[in-house]
Design an enzyme around this catalytic site. Structure first.
Site, mmCIF file in Angstrom:
data_model
loop_
_atom_site.group_PDB
_atom_site.id
_atom_site.type_symbol
_atom_site.label_atom_id
_atom_site.label_comp_id
_atom_site.label_asym_id
_atom_site.label_seq_id
_atom_site.Cartn_x
_atom_site.Cartn_y
_atom_site.Cartn_z
ATOM 1 N N HIS A 369 26.479 117.755 57.192
ATOM 2 C CA HIS A 369 26.259 116.554 57.997
ATOM 3 C C HIS A 369 27.281 115.445 57.768
ATOM 4 C CE1 HIS A 369 22.384 117.263 60.031
ATOM 5 N NE2 HIS A 369 22.095 118.030 58.988
ATOM 6 N N LYS A 559 21.277 101.492 63.486
ATOM 7 C CA LYS A 559 21.575 102.632 62.627
ATOM 8 C C LYS A 559 21.768 102.135 61.200
ATOM 9 C CE LYS A 559 24.825 103.760 65.369
ATOM 10 N NZ LYS A 559 25.520 104.964 65.849
ATOM 11 N N ARG A 560 21.793 103.068 60.271
ATOM 12 C CA ARG A 560 22.024 102.717 58.875
ATOM 13 C C ARG A 560 23.287 101.859 58.762
ATOM 14 N NH1 ARG A 560 24.937 105.885 55.028
ATOM 15 N NH2 ARG A 560 25.115 107.506 56.623
ATOM 16 N N LYS A 565 30.325 102.985 60.238
ATOM 17 C CA LYS A 565 29.583 102.803 61.494
ATOM 18 C C LYS A 565 30.010 101.521 62.207
ATOM 19 C CE LYS A 565 25.640 105.522 59.873
ATOM 20 N NZ LYS A 565 25.602 106.600 60.864
ATOM 21 N N THR A 667 22.461 110.948 66.571
ATOM 22 C CA THR A 667 21.374 111.324 67.476
ATOM 23 C C THR A 667 20.866 110.108 68.239
ATOM 24 O OG1 THR A 667 19.802 111.119 65.628
ATOM 25 C CG2 THR A 667 20.595 113.331 66.153
ATOM 26 N N LYS A 671 19.443 109.495 72.220
ATOM 27 C CA LYS A 671 18.191 108.819 72.592
ATOM 28 C C LYS A 671 18.463 107.695 73.582
ATOM 29 C CE LYS A 671 16.580 109.986 68.034
ATOM 30 N NZ LYS A 671 16.798 109.575 66.651
#
Length: 820
Positions: A369, A559-560, A565, A667, A671
């Site tokens: 991952h 998100k985290r 990110k 993911t 969504k």
């Protein structure tokens, strides 16, 4: 037949879809379980009664599913090992899977009860953190829907990661006590408990043609299983998620207590229970690193022992294990499955090394991952040797045989051998162990899988090209559209029929039938989006006390919190937009609400600083009368599944802006897509496949590509300090937030943010991608003004999202990896 058995038979055949029957059973549950009448029942009482009634119906199907698996000996079972399963609240999902949601709502309404209030009582199970756990939960849903016997295996954490509170703009971690109300769904199975052994010594006993190994003077812990049913959607299949809880073999030392040594009397109990106490204990100290390793071995060993016990009961011949069982490890946390299965096959079942290794490799498969070095787990040999002495011996033997194979393959090129060794420099590489011990290794997006083959694990790919494959992540559309966005689901069903719930690729009918161009359909979509935005606006007002405009663009990044990110990139753009409005009050900017959410790891200072920086920016902008009608900034605390179910339907613009090459898949991007948000994103992870699916006209792309990122890193041609010196606008933004302009009343500094951009040479190319990102945001601003065009783009995203359903992904796992 006795009256008692007659009553059982009647109850077993009751029609739960009959409203009168459902209402009667609900009231009966209130009286029997809670000892209370409907008139005096609290919303908590109603939740327990309703969940228990739902579980009763699931239990019947669960028993039948278990029987059916073994009736057909050709059915292979899949065991999915993951340290996380981020399930979210289960009552509503289970009612929908059973086809009871409508009759339940009608029954509760007739009784004068608020169904939504009852559903909202349920807490999010603290069994996961982010995408890894949510993916695992989606896979369980799809396995059950597709009728594949698939079982999850994990830990029953007493406390989740943490409950996030934002106090004066800072993240504060509170205990996530999700079990303060006993979980209705789990079933404790004491007769299936397993014994887990730590520490001690290994005694070798020479035998005929082999050596036997005996683990002595060990410390033992009981692994107590709690089974959670996972029902398939309207198909009467129920699979199992088995969660292991750690218990002491000695609950209470009476002798110590009697002598006044009260702490020692319960010390073994608490030491054992610590293993399943909390998800991801902070590993910044030795004790907690040992605890993490204990956790990983705990659920792997318990799970594998349980699998072999059941396998031998029903199939007998251990030599055919791989023909009936597939064990899949979700990231490196369960990589101990490789040496532990070897231990069980050799030490417990008496197989020789070669035969045990052949079975192990054929049985286990591995999903990678991440390419982040810190996430590719490495454990010190000392930890292993001390905590898991027999596993340590087996890992070393695996490494020795592997290195011998490499030396033969590469003509004794010891540099090459060393670079691929599982054990090196006092550390054990769990990723390498998983690769060598698995028959299949997959990435989770096409870009990510190519990076694994051509960069990260290139040498391994050269040896085992047939083992590497791609399985792009997916999400369950039944949870994230049908349940989370019922109005949109109803519109889709009204337009193309309800088969999309079972065959998600049929979402493409929205395009094929011309609905995506139909003004009436698009108008209904806009109305639904507006309702969803009003709902989220209410949540924001209740939680943050901020009034937001539901007619503004809801621009969302949830998100985290992590440097790659690039929440920082979004924040720099917000500051830039703020300055532009101040410089030109008449600027043509469509009102926008920026919504961020996500947790920072407790010891990750940069991430925690990002949360504080977001708060500072929000306080300044939200209270400035010159801009607050055009921009609002919101940080929603304690991001979790139940909150996400409110955010995804309400989003207009989905921020997927990670550095190209860094996000394995994502993911959340899927969504958002399924709920009709348009993506502004980089060429990273599954973004690339979303871009290809919807077409460039329905996706707002920007930024460096993967080859460009790799080239900049190889040739070291990028200097962020020099880059900033030639960029006056960006230089002002960075200068201002480092200096006085963006400090709050507490004079908060942001040294980690500054270091990330300058001292560490902008490792994730935030500054480098800034101009391209601003232009992409300007494009989004222009496109949104054309409501018809924007809604068409949103509809095209929904219509092309079916390929990202976890149903489709699981079909590929089943066919190409598990051979189910």
């Amino acid at each position: 037949m006795s009256d008692k058995n007659k009553n059982k038979d009647v109850q077993f055949t009751m029609d739960y879809t009959d409203k009168k029957t459902f209402t009667m059973l609900f009231i009966d549950k209130l009286e029997v379980l809670r000892g209370i009448t409907l008139d005096n029942a609290s919303v908590d009482d109603c939740y327990i009664a309703l969940a228990s009634l739902t579980k009763d119906q699931i239990m019947k199907q669960w028993i039948r599913s278990g029987v059916n698996i073994y009736k057909n000996n050709s059915k292979k079972q899949v065991y999915y090992f993951s340290l996380e399963f981020l399930l979210g609240p289960m009552l509503l999902r289970n009612l929908m899977s059973l086809g009871l949601k409508d009759v339940c709502d009608e029954s509760l309404a007739d009784l004068g009860l608020d169904a939504e209030a009852i559903y909202s009582v349920e807490l999010d199970p603290g069994l996961g953190n982010g995408g890894l756990g949510r993916l695992a939960a989606c896979f369980l849903d799809s396995l059950a829907f597709l009728g594949i016997p698939g079982n999850g295996c994990s830990i029953r954490y007493k406390y989740g990661l943490f409950e996030q509170k934002i106090v004066d703009g800072y993240q504060v971690e509170m205990p996530d006590n999700w079990l303060k109300i006993d979980s209705v769904w789990e079933v404790k199975k004491p007769h299936k408990a397993m014994l887990i052994k730590y520490f001690g010594e290994i005694r070798e006993e020479p035998g005929v043609n082999r050596t036997w190994f005996h683990h002595e003077n060990y410390e033992s812990v009981i692994a107590m299983p709690y089974d959670v049913p996972i029902p398939g959607y309207e198909n009467e299949t129920v699979n199992t998620l088995r969660l292991w809880s750690a218990e002491s073999t000695q609950q209470f030392d009476y002798g110590s207590f009697s002598s006044g040594d009260y702490l020692n009397a319960v010390s073994r109990k608490y030491s054992a229970e610590a293993i399943s106490e909390v998800l991801y204990p902070d590993d910044s100290n030795y004790q907690n690193r040992m605890l993490r390793l204990k956790q990983q071995y705990f659920f792997v060993s318990a799970g594998l022992q349980s699998i072999l016990m059941h396998y031998k009961k029903h199939y007998g011949d251990i030599h055919k294990l791989h023909e009936h069982i597939s064990i899949h490890i979700n990231d490196t946390h369960p990589a101990l499955a490789v040496p532990e299965l070897m231990r069980l096959l050799m030490d417990e079942e008496g197989l020789g090394w070669d035969e045990a290794w052949d079975i192990t490799v054929k049985t286990i498969s591995y999903t990678n991952h991440t390419i982040l070095p810190e996430a590719l787990e490495r454990w010190s040999e000392d930890c292993f040797r001390h905590l898991l002495p027999r596993i340590f011996m087996i890992v070393h033997e695996i490494n020795n045989r592997w290195c011998a194979l490499l030396a033969n393959r590469f003509n004794n090129d010891m540099g090459k051998v060393s670079s691929m060794a599982i054990v090196k420099n006092g550390e054990i590489s769990m990723a390498y162990l998983a690769i060598v011990g698995s028959h299949a290794i997959n990435g989770v997006a096409r870009v990510h899988s190519e990076i694994l083959k051509n960069e990260l694990f290139r040498n391994f790919y050269e040896i085992y090209p047939e083992r590497f494959n791609n399985k792009t992540n997916g999400i369950t559309h039944r949870r994230w559209v049908h349940q989370a966005n019922p109005e949109l689901a109803e519109l889709i069903t009204e337009t193309i029929g309800e088969e999309w719930l079972r065959e998600p690729l049929k979402l493409h009918l929205l395009e094929e039938t011309g609905a995506v161009n139909d003004k009436a359909f698009l108008k209904k979509m806009r109305k639904i989006k507006r309702i969803d935005k009003e709902k989220l606006s209410k949540v924001i007002l209740e939680q943050n006390g901020i009034v937001v405009n539901p007619d503004s663009i809801f621009d969302v990044q949830i998100k985290r919190i992590h440097a790659y990110k690039r929440q920082l990139l979004l924040l720099l753009n917000i500051i830039d937009q703020y300055y532009k409005i101040l410089e030109n009050p008449n600027i043509d900017i469509f009102p926008r609400t920026y919504i961020l959410a996500g947790k920072a790891a407790p010891s990750y200072h940069f991430a925690k600083e990002i949360i504080k920086f977001t708060s500072v920016i929000g306080d300044k902008i939200n209270n400035d009368p010159k801009v607050r009608d055009l921009i609002k900034v919101v940080f929603l605390e304690n991001y979790r599944v139940s909150l996400a179910e409110k955010i995804f339907p309400a989003t207009d613009l989905s921020e997927q802006i990670s550095t190209a090459s860094m996000e394995a898949s994502g993911t959340g991007n899927m969504k958002f897509m399924m709920n009709g948000a348009v993506t502004i994103g980089t060429y990273d992870g599954a973004n690339v496949e979303i871009f290809e699916a919807v077409g460039k006209e329905n996706y707002i792309s920007f930024g460096l590509t993967v080859p460009e990122v790799f080239e900049l890193r190889r040739n070291h041609s990028y200097n962020s300090r020099e880059f900033l010196s030639h960029h006056s606008r960006l230089k002002k933004i960075v200068h201002d937030f480092i200096n006085a302009d963006w400090k709050d009343a507490l004079q908060a500094d942001f040294p980690y943010i500054f270091d990330s951009l300058i001292t560490h040479n902008d490792e994730f190319f935030v500054l480098k991608d800034f101009d391209a990102y601003v232009k992409a945001q300007e494009k989004a601003n222009t496109l949104y003004k054309n409501k018809e065009k924007w809604t068409h783009m949103a509809a095209m995203n929904i219509a092309n999202s079916g390929i990202f359903s976890s149903d489709e992904v699981i079909k590929r796992y089943a066919k190409e990896i598990w051979n189910v």
